[in-house]
Scaffold this active site. Structure first.
Site, PDB file in Angstrom:
ATOM      1  N   LYS A 116       0.803  -1.212   0.000  1.00 60.66           N
ATOM      2  CA  LYS A 116       0.000   0.000   0.000  1.00 60.66           C
ATOM      3  C   LYS A 116       0.843   1.272   0.000  1.00 60.66           C
ATOM      4  O   LYS A 116       0.469   2.271  -0.619  1.00 60.66           O
ATOM      5  CB  LYS A 116      -0.950  -0.016   1.198  1.00 60.66           C
ATOM      6  N   GLU A 200      -2.718   6.228   8.044  1.00 62.74           N
ATOM      7  CA  GLU A 200      -3.469   7.218   7.278  1.00 62.74           C
ATOM      8  C   GLU A 200      -4.367   8.030   8.197  1.00 62.74           C
ATOM      9  O   GLU A 200      -4.800   7.556   9.251  1.00 62.74           O
ATOM     10  CB  GLU A 200      -4.372   6.521   6.246  1.00 62.74           C
ATOM     11  N   HIS A 235     -14.141  -3.246   8.752  1.00 62.57           N
ATOM     12  CA  HIS A 235     -13.471  -3.052   7.461  1.00 62.57           C
ATOM     13  C   HIS A 235     -13.780  -4.150   6.447  1.00 62.57           C
ATOM     14  O   HIS A 235     -13.126  -4.219   5.401  1.00 62.57           O
ATOM     15  CB  HIS A 235     -11.953  -2.905   7.649  1.00 62.57           C
ATOM     16  N   ARG A 297      -7.009  -8.052  -8.993  1.00 61.42           N
ATOM     17  CA  ARG A 297      -7.728  -9.328  -9.140  1.00 61.42           C
ATOM     18  C   ARG A 297      -9.194  -9.015  -9.354  1.00 61.42           C
ATOM     19  O   ARG A 297      -9.616  -7.858  -9.345  1.00 61.42           O
ATOM     20  CB  ARG A 297      -7.575 -10.179  -7.881  1.00 61.42           C
TER      21      ARG A 297
END
Length: 612
Positions: A116, A200, A235, A297
Site C-alpha cells: 500500500k 493514514e 473493514h 484481481r
C-alpha cells in the site's frame, strides 16, 4: 482461446469461474483440500485434483502443488479467483515460467500495487490524489506513534500487504495506539507474512467508492463505472451496490478517469479495482475523493458491475488472457439500472458474529428472484478452515429502491439451518434509514450495529402453525371438550422454553419437531421437556471455545483479578481473531490456554469466579 483451465481456488468464486468457462466451452480443473473433498466446485468441474490437508497454508497456498496439478491434467491456464494466491506476484511469475497462462495482471503490476505504501507513492506520481498519512520504512513503534500524533487522531493503521479487512485498525486516541499497532502487526504477519504498516488520516464521514477497470495486452484500458461498498463491519464489506448513490456525472467522469490513469501507470492487464475513500460530509465531490489501494484481481462484489453493464467479467478475463482485445470500447459501456449484493455468512450476529460451522441440513435460497452465487449445497459441511461466506445474494432493479426491496425480499425468503447466518442482520441493515436514504458511511454499523444485530424472534402466528403440526388430534380434541379452542402450551425453541398458543384440530401424524422459517432466520421447535444437565457457559464463569481454533494471545494468568468485559485471550479461527472476555468481575480461578495451542469447540479455556 484457452481450451482448459485450472481454478486455483474454492467455494463460490471457483463455481463462478467454472460457470463462465463452461459457457465458453473451456474444460475446467478444480483443486481441493481434505475438507473440500465433497465441495460443490469439485462436483461441477470436469476434473478435480487433491492438493493437501484442510488448512489453506498446506493446500491452497502452496503454489507448487497447484502448478503440478495443472501440468498433470493438461490445463493450459490458471485462474486464481480472489484471496489465496490471487495477488501473489511470485506465484504469477511461477505460472508463466511453467509455460502456463496466468489469468490475471502481469507480476510487475501486482508487485507495484501489492504494497500500500509503494502504491500510494506511485499513484501520487501519476496524478492520482492520495490520502494524507505516513508511508515510510521506519517501523519502530515509538516512531509510528509519533507520526500518528502528527497526522492527528483518529488514524487508521493498515498492513501494507493487507486486504479483505485484515491487518487494519482504527485508533481514536494516543493511549490506544500501542495495543492497536501490536494487534494489527500480529494479524498482518499471520495473514500475509509481512507486518509492515502505514498510517493514514481517518476520514470521519468516509464512503468507500471503487472503480472497476479492465486492461488488455493491446494497450487498451477501460472502466466499468463505480461501486459503493461503504456498508462495512470491521473493514469487511457487507452490502455493495452499483452505481454509487449521490454520484453525479461530473464527479463520476473525474473519478473513473483517475482510475484509468492508475491502471495505465502500472501497465495493467485484466480485471482490477481502484479503491477510493471519499469524505462525504458535503456529498460526493471529486476534490474530496482519494486513492486508497488497488486490488489486482477480480473482486468479491464484481456481480453488481456485471448486472448494470451486462458484461461477464470472467469471460473478459479469459478472452484477454488468451490475447484477445477487450470486447467493448469505453463508449460502448453504459450503466443500466441498479444492483445490490449482500454477503451471506455462516455466522451468528447475536453472538458477536462468531462463525457457525456444521452441516447445512437446510439450504434454500430464492434463485427465482435474483442471482445467487454460492459454493455450497444442502447437505454440505461448513468447515472452520476457510472464510465463512457461503453465498452472495444479488438483486437487480430499474432504480435503487427497487433493487433494495428485491434484495430484502430475497434474504427474507432464505432458509438455512442449523448453521446460523447473518441474513436477519442484512435485512435490518437494508432497512436502516441511512441506507434507505443512500447516505451510508463506513462507520454506520459501528454506530448503530446493535439495532441490526438484535436476535430475531418468530411471530406468534409462525409458532402456532408449527406447533399445531406437532399436536396429536386426539389430544387437542380432548381439550376442546371442556375448554375454549385456544390454549397455550410450553415448547422448546432452539432449546429455550416458549409458550405457544394452540388452536385448531391438531394432526393425525404429529411431527417430532418443526422448523420455523421467517424473515431470513430459522428456528427449531420441539416438544417441551424438563431441562437438565446443561453445560456450563459464560454465565457461570466458564469460558468455552466457541469453535475450533488456535490460541494466539493470552492476556491473563491464573489468580489475576479481572473486570467484566476485560479481554482474557484471543482465538484465531476462520481467518479472523476473536477476543474472549470476562463475563463479570472476578478472579481467574482456572486457565487452560497457552499461546499456539489448538483447541476444539466448547473446550474449557478458563474459569472465572467471583472475588471473595
Amino acid at each position: 482461446m484457452i481450451s482448459s483451465l485450472l481454478i486455483a481456488n474454492r467455494g463460490e468464486i471457483a463455481c463462478r469461474i467454472i460457470r463462465s468457462a463452461r459457457e465458453m466451452g473451456i474444460r475446467t480443473v478444480a483443486v481441493y483440500s481434505d475438507a473440500d473433498a465433497k465441495a460443490l466446485h469439485v462436483r461441477e468441474a470436469d476434473e478435480a485434483v487433491h492438493i493437501g490437508p484442510s488448512p489453506a497454508r498446506e493446500s491452497y497456498l502452496i503454489g507448487e502443488k497447484i502448478i503440478t496439478a495443472a501440468k498433470a491434467t493438461g490445463a493450459e491456464a490458471i485462474h486464481p479467483g480472489y484471496g489465496f494466491l490471487s495477488e501473489n506476484a511470485e506465484f504469477a511469475q511461477a505460472v508463466a515460467d511453467a509455460g502456463l497462462v496466468w489469468v490475471g495482471p502481469k507480476p510487475s503490476s501486482i508487485t507495484a500495487m501489492g504494497l500500500k505504501d509503494a502504491a500510494k507513492k506511485l499513484m501520487a506520481d501519476a496524478g492520482v490524489p492520495v490520502t494524507p498519512g505516513y508511508m515510510g520504512e521506519n517501523q519502530d513503534p515509538a516512531y509510528l506513534a509519533e507520526q500518528a500524533g502528527q497526522i492527528g487522531y483518529p488514524v487508521l493503521i493498515k498492513a501494507v500487504a493487507g486486504g479483505g479487512g485484515k491487518g487494519m485498525r482504527k485508533v481514536d486516541a494516543a493511549a490506544d495506539f500501542t495495543d492497536a499497532l501490536a494487534s494489527c502487526q500480529r494479524e498482518a504477519a499471520a495473514s500475509f507474512g509481512n507486518d509492515h504498516v502505514l498510517i493514514e488520516k481517518y476520514i470521519l464521514t468516509p464512503r468507500h467508492i471503487e472503480v472497476q477497470v479492465f486492461g488488455d495486452t493491446h494497450g487498451n484500458v477501460v472502466h466499468l463505472f463505480e461501486r459503493d461498498c461503504s456498508l462495512q463491519r470491521r473493514h469487511q464489506k457487507v452490502i455493495e451496490e452499483a452505481p454509487a448513490p449521490g454520484m453525479d456525472e461530473a464527479t463520476r467522469a473525474e473519478l473513473c478517469a483517475a482510475a484509468v490513469r492508475a491502471a495505465k501507470a502500472v501497465d495493467y492487464v485484466g480485471a482490477g479495482t481502484i479503491e477510493f475513500i471519499a469524505d462525504a460530509s458535503e456529498g460526493l465531490r471529486a476534490d474530496r475523493i482519494w486513492f486508497m489501494e488497488m486490488n489486482t484481481r477480480l473482486q468479491v462484489e464484481h456481480p453488481v458491475t456485471e448486472e448494470i453493464t451486462g458484461v461477464d467479467l470472467v469471460e473478459w478475463q479469459l478472452r484477454v488472457a488468451s490475447g484477445e482485445p477487450i470486447p467493448l470500447k469505453q463508449e460502448e459501456l453504459a450503466i443500466n439500472g441498479w444492483a445490490m449484493e449482500a454477503r451471506l455468512y455462516a455466522e451468528d450476529p447475536a453472538k458477536g458474529f462468531l462463525p457457525s460451522i456444521g452441516k447445512l441440513e437446510l439450504f434454500q435460497l430464492p434463485e427465482h428472484l435474483g442471482r445467487i452465487d454460492t459454493g455450497v449445497y444442502e447437505g454440505a459441511e461448513v468447515s472452520p478452515f476457510y472464510d465463512p461466506m457461503i453465498a452472495k445474494v444479488i438483486a437487480y432493479g430499474e432504480d435503487r429502491e427497487e433493487a433494495r426491496e428485491m434484495l430484502s425480499e430475497m434474504l427474507e425468503d432464505s432458509a438455512i439451518w442449523p448453521v446460523k447466518t447473518n441474513s436477519a442482520f442484512l435485512i435490518n441493515a437494508l432497512d436502516h434509514p441511512d441506507f434507505v436514504a443512500g447516505t451510508v458511511d463506513t462507520g454506520l454499523i459501528g454506530r448503530d450495529g446493535d439495532s441490526m444485530t438484535a436476535e430475531p424472534v418468530p411471530t406468534e402466528t409462525a409458532l402456532t402453525n408449527a406447533a399445531m403440526a406437532m399436536v396429536p388430534r386426539v389430544l387437542q380434541s380432548g381439550f376442546r371438550l371442556n375448554a375454549p379452542d385456544v390454549r397455550t402450551a410450553p415448547f422448546l425453541l432452539d432449546g429455550k422454553r416458549v409458550d405457544v398458543a394452540l388452536h385448531g384440530p391438531g394432526t393425525d401424524e404429529p411431527a417430532p419437531a418443526m422448523l420455523v422459517a421467517e424473515s431470513g432466520a430459522v428456528w427449531q421447535l420441539t416438544p417441551w421437556r424438563a431441562a437438565g444437565g446443561a453445560a456450563g457457559g459464560a454465565s457461570d464463569g466458564a469460558i468455552l471455545s466457541p469453535m475450533p481454533g488456535k490460541i494466539i494471545a493470552v492476556d491473563v494468568a491464573a489468580g489475576d483479578k479481572v473486570t467484566k468485559g476485560q479481554k482474557l485471550l484471543t482465538l484465531e479461527a476462520m481467518k479472523m481473531e476473536h477476543s474472549l472476555t470476562a463475563p463479570f468481575d472476578g478472579v481467574v480461578a482456572e486457565l487452560n490456554a497457552s499461546v499456539g495451542g489448538q483447541v476444539q469447540v466448547e473446550a474449557l479455556l478458563a474459569k472465572i469466579e467471583t472475588a471473595e
